[in-house]
Write a protein that holds these residues in place. Structure first.
Motif, PDB file in Angstrom:
ATOM      1  N   ASP A  55       0.832  -1.202   0.000  1.00  0.00           N
ATOM      2  CA  ASP A  55       0.000   0.000   0.000  1.00  0.00           C
ATOM      3  C   ASP A  55       0.868   1.254   0.000  1.00  0.00           C
ATOM      4  N   ARG A  56       1.904   1.253   0.835  1.00  0.00           N
ATOM      5  CA  ARG A  56       2.800   2.412   0.881  1.00  0.00           C
ATOM      6  C   ARG A  56       3.572   2.565  -0.427  1.00  0.00           C
ATOM      7  N   LEU A  57       4.001   1.446  -1.008  1.00  0.00           N
ATOM      8  CA  LEU A  57       4.777   1.478  -2.239  1.00  0.00           C
ATOM      9  C   LEU A  57       3.971   2.067  -3.395  1.00  0.00           C
ATOM     10  N   PHE A  58       2.699   1.700  -3.489  1.00  0.00           N
ATOM     11  CA  PHE A  58       1.873   2.138  -4.610  1.00  0.00           C
ATOM     12  C   PHE A  58       0.954   3.310  -4.263  1.00  0.00           C
ATOM     13  N   ALA A  59       1.119   3.890  -3.111  1.00  0.00           N
ATOM     14  CA  ALA A  59       0.256   5.004  -2.694  1.00  0.00           C
ATOM     15  C   ALA A  59       0.379   6.170  -3.674  1.00  0.00           C
ATOM     16  N   GLY A  60      -0.761   6.691  -4.088  1.00  0.00           N
ATOM     17  CA  GLY A  60      -0.790   7.855  -4.957  1.00  0.00           C
ATOM     18  C   GLY A  60      -0.570   7.557  -6.433  1.00  0.00           C
ATOM     19  N   ARG A  61      -0.326   6.325  -6.781  1.00  0.00           N
ATOM     20  CA  ARG A  61      -0.117   5.975  -8.185  1.00  0.00           C
ATOM     21  C   ARG A  61      -1.440   5.584  -8.833  1.00  0.00           C
ATOM     22  N   ALA A  62      -1.565   5.929 -10.087  1.00  0.00           N
ATOM     23  CA  ALA A  62      -2.769   5.586 -10.836  1.00  0.00           C
ATOM     24  C   ALA A  62      -2.435   4.444 -11.791  1.00  0.00           C
TER      25      ALA A  62
END
Length: 77
Positions: A55-62
């Motif tokens: 979740d932290r790694l992909f946070a904010g990515r679309a």
């Protein structure tokens, strides 16, 4: 350290565990210790922690839906 005695194991089970220990180049006692230690580890916490890291790694990515690209590629072949 504590000791545990397990009674009435089927001979086939013991033979299988001995073979497994031999493949891993360990004594039966060492193999059993590793199996029991692994079984005693909390599994849910591991998964939760891994999911939180993702979740932290992909946070904010679309991420875009690639269904159309896959269909187009399949139609070309």
């Amino acid at each position: 350290m504590a000791q545990v005695l397990v009674r009435n194991l089927p001979d086939e089970t013991v033979a299988s565990l001995k073979e497994q220990a031999k493949r891993h180049r360990r004594s039966l006692q060492a193999e059993l210790r590793l199996i029991l230690e692994a079984a005693a580890q909390p599994r849910n916490a591991d998964w939760r922690e891994a999911l939180e890291r993702l979740d932290r790694l992909f946070a904010g990515r679309a991420f875009h839906d690639s269904t159309g690209l896959i269909r187009a590629d399949r139609e070309r072949h």
